[in-house]
Write an enzyme that holds these catalytic residues in place. Structure first.
Site, PDB file in Angstrom:
ATOM      1  NE  ARG A   1      52.559  -6.361 -25.912  1.00 34.45           N
ATOM      2  CZ  ARG A   1      52.483  -5.259 -26.634  1.00 34.45           C
ATOM      3  NH1 ARG A   1      52.472  -5.315 -27.939  1.00 34.45           N
ATOM      4  NH2 ARG A   1      52.418  -4.088 -26.058  1.00 34.45           N
TER       5      ARG A   1
ATOM      6  CB  SER B   1      49.598  -2.066 -16.722  1.00 31.22           C
ATOM      7  OG  SER B   1      50.285  -1.808 -17.909  1.00 31.22           O
TER       8      SER B   1
ATOM      9  CG  ASP C   1      48.227   0.227 -18.889  1.00 34.73           C
ATOM     10  OD1 ASP C   1      48.159   1.008 -17.926  1.00 34.73           O
ATOM     11  OD2 ASP C   1      47.447  -0.742 -19.026  1.00 34.73           O
TER      12      ASP C   1
HETATM   13  C1  BGC Z   1      45.917  -0.638 -12.897  1.00 35.34           C
HETATM   14  C2  BGC Z   1      46.378   0.552 -13.699  1.00 35.34           C
HETATM   15  C3  BGC Z   1      46.325   0.221 -15.172  1.00 35.34           C
HETATM   16  C4  BGC Z   1      44.950  -0.280 -15.547  1.00 35.34           C
HETATM   17  C5  BGC Z   1      44.831  -0.662 -17.009  1.00 35.34           C
HETATM   18  C6  BGC Z   1      44.562  -1.107 -13.382  1.00 35.34           C
HETATM   19  O1  BGC Z   1      44.167  -2.270 -12.708  1.00 35.34           O
HETATM   20  O2  BGC Z   1      45.838  -0.282 -11.545  1.00 35.34           O
HETATM   21  O3  BGC Z   1      47.684   0.929 -13.330  1.00 35.34           O
HETATM   22  O4  BGC Z   1      46.638   1.379 -15.903  1.00 35.34           O
HETATM   23  O5  BGC Z   1      44.616  -1.411 -14.775  1.00 35.34           O
HETATM   24  O6  BGC Z   1      45.720  -1.672 -17.341  1.00 35.34           O
END
Ligand code: BGC
Length: 485
Positions: A113, A175, A228
């Site tokens: 996004r 994320s 995130d």
């Molecule tokens: C990532 C994290 C992320 C989480 C939720 C995980 O696979 O390593 O950095 O916060 O997913 O999206």
């Protein structure tokens, strides 16, 4: 009365009524899933026995909590640990003075996004958003291609808004686990979920994005790079100042919290004025060093073996939405092998949305949609109402374990933070769409941290709004002359 206080009361009443406290076995029982009720008692007993390793009792959860606490400490001290405990360099939360127009990018799932957000006196005045699909070739190909695509999307978005000549600060929600060097720089540690791009070793993802944006002559500066969970914590704190923990329970899972700066060893910036700082735990990788092997079942082994990134993100594979559908499939297949279930579900025909559906129907005392989903997944008409009840039970057992494990993490953080009351900001598809996960989490957190007041709140769009708010916080600190973190 706040939700947290209500939770506390409910558990106290249960304890007073003789379910806990004096008799430790009763406290243990409060963690068990609802028993399987079938006319064929023998079949029910055999199924319960077959799934018993997925049913965690109170003392096992206490053991998980002890291991989690040890791994937290080791991670913060930069000693070997399966927890990254990354310093995000976010030392402040929203205070209602956030101002300005920002771009935010949200990368973590199959949709990417681009957002434009305008803030005035901490309030969101205007928001525009565009979604872009990230295909397999981009998610699994060279990293450069992915980042060039992201920059193309930003350009497309700005042109569509007639803003391509304007100057913007950008918050990049990335994320994935990172090694952060400042609030605006960091390297990817490993891909997770459905990404596995090559050529990213040691690459600063914010700098790479900046290069791709500048190559398109866009006047956009990457000001903050965040996870995130951090965005969720910040977005939650914007609604309620008591928020101190951010959690994602979606495709992947992770948590972050405000830690005392003095307990954090990894600092690459002057930080004498920092009191608390947001730590990205990366609990998806909890157990990757073997410290949780006592929990692992043969069903988890199968989920792992069939995953994109084998032998990594152990904990995420117990709780993440990317994996709960596979766990349901492999558990039903094991029952089928033992003659306890009539058919074998085809791989990837049952998704996490089915886990939610089965749980929803089970709560309503219905089976019709469960039955038709099972018939389709198994390509068989042989399934009966009793079989649908078995599948609902499996969905409940794996949901219950997921709720327990996330609750262990949250309750450990509540004890660690030791504040009079902490609101926990949560986002993610599993939390939002699973019919009983929130209720189970409320119950288990209260049982595991009975002396700590908390509430779980949905904080939507931490990756967008939280990203813009974090960029605004960074800008606010800069105007106050606070040394750049
Ligand atoms: C990532 C994290 C992320 C989480 C939720 C995980 O696979 O390593 O950095 O916060 O997913 O999206």
């Amino acid at each position: 009365m706040s939700a947290a206080v209500e939770n506390q009361r409910t558990v106290e009443i249960e304890l007073v009524n003789g379910h806990g406290g004096a008799d430790p076995r009763k406290w243990e029982d409060l963690f068990l899933p609802t028993p399987l009720k079938l006319e064929n008692r023998l079949r029910a007993q055999k199924i319960e026995a077959r799934l018993s390793k997925l049913m965690l009792c109170g003392s096992t959860l206490r053991r998980v909590a002890e291991v989690f606490e040890k791994e937290i400490e080791a991670g913060l001290r930069q000693q070997p640990s399966s927890l990254q405990m990354e310093n995000t360099y976010v030392p402040e939360l929203p205070d209602g003075t956030e101002e300005g127009s920002f771009l935010a990018l949200d990368l973590g799932g199959t949709n990417f996004r681009v957002l434009f957000l305008e803030l005035k006196a901490g309030q969101l005045l205007r928001e525009k958003v565009k979604h872009y699909h990230i295909n397999d070739a981009l998610r699994l190909g060279p990293g450069e291609d992915l980042f060039n695509f992201l920059a193309d999307c930003v350009q497309d978005f700005l042109v569509s808004q007639s803003m391509e000549k304007e100057t913007f600060s950008l918050g990049f929600t990335f994320s994935f686990p990172m090694r952060q060097h400042s609030i605006s720089s960091g390297e990817l540690i490993t891909w997770t979920k459905s990404f596995n791009c090559g050529g990213m070793d040691g690459v600063d993802v914010a700098a790479l994005l900046q290069r791709c944006l500048s190559a398109r002559s866009l006047d956009v500066t990457v000001r903050v790079l965040l996870n995130d969970t951090t965005g969720t914590l910040v977005a939650g704190a914007h609604i309620d100042r008591n928020v101190g923990i951010g959690v994602i329970l979606g495709t992947g899972s992770n948590g972050c919290y405000m830690e005392r700066a003095s307990r954090v060893l990894h600092w690459e910036r002057p930080h004498s004025a920092v009191h608390d700082v947001c730590i990205d735990i990366e609990w998806g990788a909890f157990g990757d060093n073997g410290c949780l092997d006592f929990l692992r079942t043969e069903f988890d082994d199968e989920v792992d073996a069939k995953s994109l990134l084998v032998a990594s993100f152990t904990f995420e594979k117990y709780i993440g939405g990317k994996y709960l559908g596979d766990l349901l499939t492999f558990t039903l297949s094991a029952l089928a092998r033992d003659g306890l279930f009539p058919a074998d579900p085809n791989f990837r025909k049952l998704q996490t949305s089915h886990v939610s559906l089965f749980e929803e129907e089970s709560c309503a005392g219905e089976v019709s949609r469960t039955l038709s989903a099972l018939r389709e997944a198994c390509n068989s008409d042989l399934l009966s109402t009793a079989d649908a009840l078995v599948a609902q039970y499996v969905a409940h057992v794996i949901s219950n374990r997921a709720a327990q494990l996330v609750s262990v993490c949250i309750s450990t953080l509540l004890k660690r933070m030791d504040r009079p009351y902490v609101a926990v900001a949560v986002d993610g598809s599993v939390f939002k769409h699973h019919p009983r996960i929130a209720k189970l989490m409320n119950k288990y957190i209260a049982l595991l941290a009975p002396a700590h007041q908390f509430s779980l709140m949905i904080a939507e769009d931490g990756s967008g709004k939280g990203s813009a708010l974090t960029a605004a916080i960074a800008a606010r600190m800069a105007t106050r002359g606070v040394a750049r973190l």
